[in-house]
Enzyme design. Structure first.
Site, short mmCIF file in Angstrom:
data_model
loop_
_atom_site.label_atom_id
_atom_site.label_comp_id
_atom_site.label_asym_id
_atom_site.label_seq_id
_atom_site.Cartn_x
_atom_site.Cartn_y
_atom_site.Cartn_z
N ASP A 129 0.81 -1.32 -0.01
CA ASP A 129 0.24 0.07 -0.10
C ASP A 129 0.92 1.07 -0.04
O ASP A 129 1.90 1.26 -0.95
CB ASP A 129 -0.93 -0.03 1.09
CG ASP A 129 -1.98 1.16 1.54
OD1 ASP A 129 -2.87 1.18 0.62
OD2 ASP A 129 -1.64 2.04 2.32
N HIS A 148 -7.21 -6.25 -0.82
CA HIS A 148 -6.17 -5.44 -0.59
C HIS A 148 -5.28 -5.72 0.71
O HIS A 148 -4.11 -5.39 0.18
CB HIS A 148 -6.95 -3.80 -0.12
CG HIS A 148 -5.85 -2.82 -0.04
ND1 HIS A 148 -4.90 -2.56 -1.20
CD2 HIS A 148 -5.40 -2.18 0.77
CE1 HIS A 148 -4.18 -1.48 -0.86
NE2 HIS A 148 -4.36 -1.42 0.40
#
Length: 312
Positions: free
Chosen positions: A108, A290
Site C-alpha cells: 500500500d 487489498h
C-alpha cells in the site's frame, strides 16, 4: 494492548531527526537484510506472518513503524512527511545497522515509499518487492491536482489535502469502528465508493465482508492509533503533490530486480505499463483483496521466498 509475545518486541531508534519504533528479528551477522514497510492505516504488526518465515530463510528482518505511526515520532510540520523524509528514514535505518543496501518490501503506502526510495537512492536498494500498489507514473500533472480533475473535491485523497483536519478528527473519534470496517476480506466486488470513502467507513455502523483478523490482533492497531492519532499518516497524502515535484529530476526507470504482488479482488488498479518503468519486474496475482499479506499469508510468503531464491 501490547504487541503479542510471538512478534518481536520494539526498540526506539533515533535517526534522521526522529525516533522510529523498530521491530527486528533474525541474526544481523548473517547479513541478508530485508526491510518491511507497512501502509496506511497500518502498523509494523501487519507483517506478523512474514517475519518468522523470512527469519527461517536466513534474513535479518527489520520492520519499522514509519514516522507518524505507532510509537514513532510524528512531527508537527506537514512537509516532514514528504518522500525525501520517509526515504531518508529508511536510509538512516540501513546506516544504523551498518548495511550498504537491503531488499525493501512495501504494501500500500509502504509500496509507494519503496518505489520513491528506489528512485531517490538506487544504490541503497538491492531488490524491490511491492504489494497492492504498482509503480505510479509521474505524468504531466501533480497527483492531487490530477485526482481532483478526475474525481472531484470529495475524493478522499483530495479531501485530505483540501480540508485539513476534518477527516483526522472523524477517524480519531471513531478509531475502533473505522479500523474494524477497514480491515475486512471477502468484501463484495463493487466499484470504489465515491466521495469521502474513509469518512464513510468511519461512520458506518455495519461492516461489509468478513473480519480480516482476530479481535486481539485488531486491538493492536486500534490501540496504536488511539495513541498516535491519524494525522501523521494522513500527512503522507498531503505531500503527494510535493513528492511529484521532488521526484522531477529522478530517473523514472527502476532497473532493480522487482516483484509485484497483486490481489485480484483489490480495488487498487493493476498497472498496464509496469514493465515500461520497472523492466526487470515479475508479477504474481493472488486471489484476495487489498490486505494481501494478512489475507493470504502463506501464499504471500511462498511468492516472496520463491522469488528471492530465484534471484540468488
Amino acid at each position: 494492548m501490547s504487541i503479542p509475545i510471538d512478534f518481536p518486541q520494539p526498540t526506539l531508534i533515533s535517526l534522521n531527526g526522529v525516533e522510529l519504533e523498530v521491530f527486528e528479528a533474525g541474526r544481523k551477522n548473517k547479513g541478508n537484510p530485508i526491510v518491511l514497510c507497512h501502509g496506511w492505516p497500518e502498523h509494523a504488526f501487519s507483517w506478523r506472518y512474514q517475519v518468522p518465515a523470512l527469519v527461517d530463510a536466513g534474513y535479518h528482518v527489520i520492520v519499522p513503524n514509519q514516522r507518524g505511526f505507532g510509537a514513532s515520532s510524528s512531527p508537527s510540520e506537514v512537509t516532514d512527511f514528504d518522500i525525501e523524509h520517509l526515504a531518508g528514514d529508511l536510509i538512516a535505518l540501513l546506516d544504523h545497522f551498518d548495511y550498504e543496501k537491503a531488499t525493501f518490501v512495501g504494501h500500500d503506502w509502504g509500496a509507494a515509499v519503496v518505489w520513491g526510495l528506489t528512485l531517490l537512492h538506487p544504490s541503497r536498494v538491492d531488490k524491490v518487492i511491492n504489494l497492492a500498489l504498482p509503480y505510479q507514473e509521474r505524468g504531466d500533472m501533480p497527483w492531487i491536482e490530477m485526482m481532483e480533475a478526475l474525481f472531484g473535491a470529495d475524493f478522499y485523497f483530495v479531501h485530505f489535502n483540501r480540508q485539513v483536519g476534518v477527516a483526522d478528527a472523524i477517524l480519531d473519534q471513531n478509531t475502533h469502528q473505522f479500523l474494524r470496517n477497514m480491515f475486512r476480506k471477502n468484501v463484495p466486488l463493487t466499484p470504489p465508493e465515491p466521495g469521502m470513502m474513509m469518512i464513510n467507513l468511519a461512520n458506518a455502523k455495519t461492516p461489509l465482508g468478513d473480519p480480516l483478523m482476530s479481535g486481539a490482533e485488531l486491538a493492536v492497531f486500534v490501540t496504536a492509533f488511539e495513541q498516535s492519532g491519524f494525522t501523521g499518516g494522513i500527512n503522507w497524502y498531503r505531500n503527494l503533490d510535493r513528492n511529484w515535484h521532488l521526484l522531477a529530476k529522478a530517473d523514472p526507470i527502476i532497473q532493480h530486480p522487482a516483484l509485484m504482488i497483486y490481489g485480484d479482488r483489490d480495488m487498487v488498479a493493476k498497472s498496464e505499463n509496469l514493465k515500461d518503468f520497472v523492466p526487470n519486474v515479475d508479477v504474481v496475482n493472488l486471489d484476495c483483496g487489498h490486505w494481501i499479506q494478512q489475507e493470504k499469508p502463506q501464499e504471500t510468503n511462498h511468492a516472496i521466498l520463491n522469488w528471492l531464491q530465484s534471484q540468488d
